[in-house]
Structures are given as structure tokens and as C-alpha cells.
Scaffold this active site. Structure first.
Site, PDB file in Angstrom:
ATOM      1  N   CYS A  92       1.106   3.251   3.506  1.00  0.00           N
ATOM      2  CA  CYS A  92       1.555   2.479   4.439  1.00  0.00           C
ATOM      3  C   CYS A  92       3.803   2.896   4.153  1.00  0.00           C
ATOM      4  O   CYS A  92       3.738   3.328   5.058  1.00  0.00           O
ATOM      5  CB  CYS A  92       1.540   1.145   4.065  1.00  0.00           C
ATOM      6  SG  CYS A  92      -0.711   0.720   4.593  1.00  0.00           S
ATOM      7  N   CYS A 145       1.005  -0.928  -0.015  1.00  0.00           N
ATOM      8  CA  CYS A 145       0.270  -0.146   0.018  1.00  0.00           C
ATOM      9  C   CYS A 145       0.823   0.946   0.039  1.00  0.00           C
ATOM     10  O   CYS A 145       1.686   1.252   1.075  1.00  0.00           O
ATOM     11  CB  CYS A 145      -0.627  -0.106   1.302  1.00  0.00           C
ATOM     12  SG  CYS A 145      -1.617   1.432   1.681  1.00  0.00           S
TER      13      CYS A 145
END
Ligand code: SF4
Length: 463
Positions: A386, A383
Site C-alpha cells: 500500500c 502494508c
């Protein structure tokens, strides 16, 4: 390229919107037909004889963007087929001014391109179009949920420029079904995508199906997470144009490289009318229930869908900005393992961080009294959001080492995702939870600010 800044230009561009004007009033250079050559970057622009009836020759407004526009694509004699490499064109125009880019878009596509106007500072696009001296078209999505100020602003813009905005409305049956089954504010409960799909994305799709190109006000600085790579022109990666199929629509983003502050300087310099919501603290303007003013220092996209995480902050109109994994998540069909999760090395690696297994986090949720509070990030290594917060989260762990607050991570994509959604309030990645000392129930970090100071303030407020 002949840019007109004189008042006479108003007569030229104004005629483009008058359905009672004769077709000769318009400079419609060609009706293009696109066929996929390399759908990432290249489409074939078929120059056709302009014997075709111009869309604006009809007296009624309902012949504007839309399905009716498809009727103009009657078989024509191809005079010349020319491959257009829009990736190359984007490179060539990357340092061009918005005015030059706008001029190029109008020159190339004539009546087959329209400006998408949201009712915010993208009114600058209309001003640029006016300054080119060419005819142009403007459309807008009336979701039925806009602020009264925005409707008044639409009216003001129409009068200021002497144009008619071609409004697109959602399908009444679809809106009725949504509202009757889920109520008027379902987006606060289960996310904005469903409502946006009905009220925005489908009407937009219908509009674009009558065009060969559209012009947007997307800027790189609007959303560092999703818009940082917006080119000034591209083959639309999501929507289809008049000829149908991938690669049949071109998307122009003339202000991609312009900062918001410079847009505002331009609007002031040209004395362009603006939406009165801006003077009430609204930077981004959208639907009334989903847009709020932002505080000094907050990013403008923090005023949109603030109850959701940053990743989902494209309403679907510019979904192509989302990376593949993110788009899959947005569509609700990503599990994080299907798109190269294994190829991503793990993130949040620090000796100050505890890596929780499924059993470990389950234990944490069962404890009513812990020796120490915990902060845990639910993440997926693939991600981008993230990845973007890795540095600050590791710094937080190092700051808190030995302080009595445990800092941990739990990889929640793939198989544990369903559990994390049900039991750990996982909406999208990353989700940050604080487990207080004396309660089993974790508290979710609601802000999108993921710098170390903001995270520290969250911890200090709850520890
Ligand atoms: Fe619905 Fe909000 Fe999307 Fe507007 S922005 S279409 S009200 S979810």
C-alpha cells in the site's frame, strides 16, 4: 580459491554425485555443526574430525539429502569452535562474483550444502558450481505439477553435468487428503498457500533438515516487493538445518546482486542448456497450473499466481523475505493491528481523496444508482505494498478531481477486515475496487500494475 574451467573439472564435480564413488573422491572439507550464537547473523561452526561417514559413501541414492543424512551427525570430537558472522560475511562478499560466492559456500560446507534447482535459469548455479571444480550436490522439488518441459529439462541437466538431481517429493498421504477434499485446482479458489505447503514447503523442509546450508537462485530484481533486500549469504530466517533450531541453517544466494539479463548472458556464453519453456514466453518457471508466460514489459513474477495479489507471491520457500506483517498475512493470522499498526501514520493523504468510514462504504455498496462512479482502495497503512502505491494513487485522485469519478480509501485492517473479506472481495492489501454508476457490485482491479497510467486505464474502461 581454484576455479576450474577445464574439462577435467567435470570428473571432479561428477564424482560428487556418484553414490558408488569412494569417499576419497570427494573433497568434503568438514562436517560443520551450528549452534545459535546470534541467530540473526552468527552461528558457531564446529569443525569436526572427518571420521564421520560421508553421506555419499553409501551405494544407494536414498542416503542423499534427507532424513538419512541426519545419521551422519553422530557425536564427534570438537577440534575447534569458530564463530561465523554471516552478516559480516555478506558485507564482505557483496561485491564478489557469483563464482566466488559459490566457491566460498562449497568450500565452507562441502557435502552439507546443496543447490536448490527449480528447473529454470537457476541452472546457472550448477554451472557456477561446476566451474569451481569442487564437488557439489543439487536437489529439486518435484511437486507432481510441473510442466513436461521441466521434467525433460531436469533429465537434460543430469546428462549435461553427469549428475543425479536429488528429487524431493510431497508426502503422498498429504497430497491425497488435499486433492480428495478440495480437488486438483483448489488454489484457484482459496489461494496457493495450502497446496504449496503440501507440495513444496514440507518437502523442502525435509530436504533442509539433512543439510547445514543451501544455495538458491534468488535475485533482488525478481520481486521488488519481496526480494529487494536478499543478501548473498544469511542465516536462514525460516528453515532449520541438520542440527535443528533457529540458526542451524545457512542460506547462500550467489546471484542476489545479478540482474536477470546478466544471468541469461552468462548462460548463453557458457552454452548451458535451458528449459524450453523460456522460448515460449515463460520467464519464471514453476508448477504448470500456476505459471504462465508474461507479456513484454510485464514483470516476471506477474506470471506466477496471477489471480492473487502481489504480496502473497512467495510460495513459502523464501518466506523469510516477507516483512513480519506480510508474513503474518500470508499465514492467514495477521489482522494488521498486532504488529505496530498504531505506529504507522495514515497514508493516501490528499484533499482529492475521500476517506470512507465503515458506514460510508456500506452505503456505497447498497446504492444501485450512483450519481458518479467511485474507485476505492482497501488498504492498511502498515502494508508495504500500500505504501508503495501511495504516490500513484494520490496522483490518480488529483487527475480525476472534478472529472465526475470519486476517488476514495477505506482502511480495512483490524476490525473491518472480516467484513471487507466477505463483502468487498478483500484478498490482501491493497485491493482496489471500482463501483460503476449503475451497479451495486464493485469490480476488482486484477492487475499488479499500480502506476497511475494503469489505474487510469482501468477507470477509463469502466466509467
Ligand atoms: Fe500447488 Fe501451484 Fe503451489 Fe505448485 S505452485 S504447489 S500447483 S499451488
Amino acid at each position: 580459491m581454484a576455479f576450474s574451467v577445464t574439462s577435467s573439472s567435470a570428473a571432479i564435480y561428477g564424482s560428487g554425485f556418484s553414490r558408488s564413488s569412494s569417499s576419497s573422491d570427494l573433497k568434503v572439507p568438514q562436517i560443520g555443526s551450528f549452534r545459535l550464537a546470534n541467530f540473526h547473523a552468527t552461528v558457531n561452526l564446529s569443525k569436526k574430525r572427518c571420521a564421520v561417514k560421508p553421506v555419499n559413501a553409501e551405494p544407494k541414492r536414498n542416503d542423499s539429502l534427507l532424513p538419512q543424512a541426519a545419521s551422519i551427525s553422530a557425536p564427534e570430537v570438537l577440534e575447534k569452535v569458530e564463530a561465523e558472522d554471516f552478516e559480516q560475511l555478506a558485507k564482505e562478499l557483496d561485491n564478489a562474483s557469483p563464482l566466488e560466492i559459490m566457491d566460498k559456500a562449497l568450500e565452507k560446507f562441502g557435502n552439507d550444502v546443496a543447490i536448490a534447482f527449480s528447473g529454470a535459469e537457476d541452472v546457472a548455479l550448477i554451472e557456477y558450481a561446476k566451474l569451481t571444480g569442487r564437488p557439489f550436490r543439487v536437489f529439486s522439488l518435484d511437486t507432481g505439477r510441473l510442466n513436461p518441459e521441466t521434467y525433460r529439462f531436469f533429465d537434460e541437466v543430469e546428462k549435461h553435468y553427469g549428475i543425479r538431481i536429488e528429487y524431493m517429493f510431497p508426502d503422498a498421504v498429504e497430497v491425497q487428503a488435499l486433492v480428495r477434499s478440495k480437488g486438483l485446482f483448489s488454489f484457484y479458489e482459496d489461494g496457493h498457500q495450502e497446496c504449496c505447503r503440501v507440495r513444496k514447503v514440507r518437502p523442502l523442509r525435509r530436504a533442509l533438515e539433512g543439510l547445514r546450508a543451501w544455495i538458491t537462485g534468488q535475485r533482488k530484481d525478481q520481486s521488488p516487493g519481496t526480494r529487494s533486500e536478499v543478501p548473498v549469504v544469511q542465516v536462514d530466517p525460516v528453515f532449520e538445518g541438520l542440527d535443528g533450531g533457529v540458526g542451524s541453517l545457512v542460506k547462500w544466494n550467489p546471484v542476489a546482486n545479478v540482474d536477470g539479463i546478466d544471468i541469461w548472458n552468462f548462460l548463453r556464453a557458457m552454452n548451458v542448456p535451458v528449459n524450453s519453456l523460456h522460448s515460449q514466453g515463460f520467464v519464471s518457471v514453476g508448477c504448470e497450473p500456476c505459471t504462465r508466460p508474461v507479456l513484454p514489459g510485464q514483470h516476471e513474477r506477474e506470471g506466477r499466481w496471477w489471480w492473487e495479489d502481489a504480496k502473497a507471491k512467495e510460495c513459502g520457500l523464501h518466506k523469510g523475505n516477507l516483512k513480519q506483517d506480510s508474513a503474518a498475512q500470508l499465514n492467514g493470522n495477521g489482522n494488521g493491528n498486532g504488529n505496530g499498526a498504531a505506529a504507522h501514520t495514515d497514508i493516501f493523504n490528499s484533499q482529492s481523496l475521500v476517506t470512507l468510514s465503515r458506514a460510508g462504504i456500506e452505503n456505497l455498496t447498497r446504492l444501485e444508482n450512483r450519481k458518479e462512479p467511485w474507485i476505492v482502495v482497501l488498504y492498511a497503512p502498515w502494508c508495504p505494498y500500500c505504501q508503495a502505491m501511495e504516490e500513484s494513487y494520490v496522483a490518480l485522485a488529483e487527475k480525476l478531481a472534478g472529472s465526475g469519478v470519486k476517488v476514495a480509501k477505506f482502511r480495512a485492517d483490524g476490525e473491518p477486515k472480516e467484513y471487507a473479506q466477505k463483502e468487498l472481495q478483500l484478498g490482501s492489501f491493497p485491493t482496489i475496487l471500482f463501483f460503476p454508476k449503475h451497479s451495486a457490485k464493485p469490480i476488482k482491479y486484477a492487475s499488479e500494475k499500480r502506476d497511475v497510467d494503469s489505474l487510469m486505464a482501468f477507470v477509463n474502461a469502466l466509467r
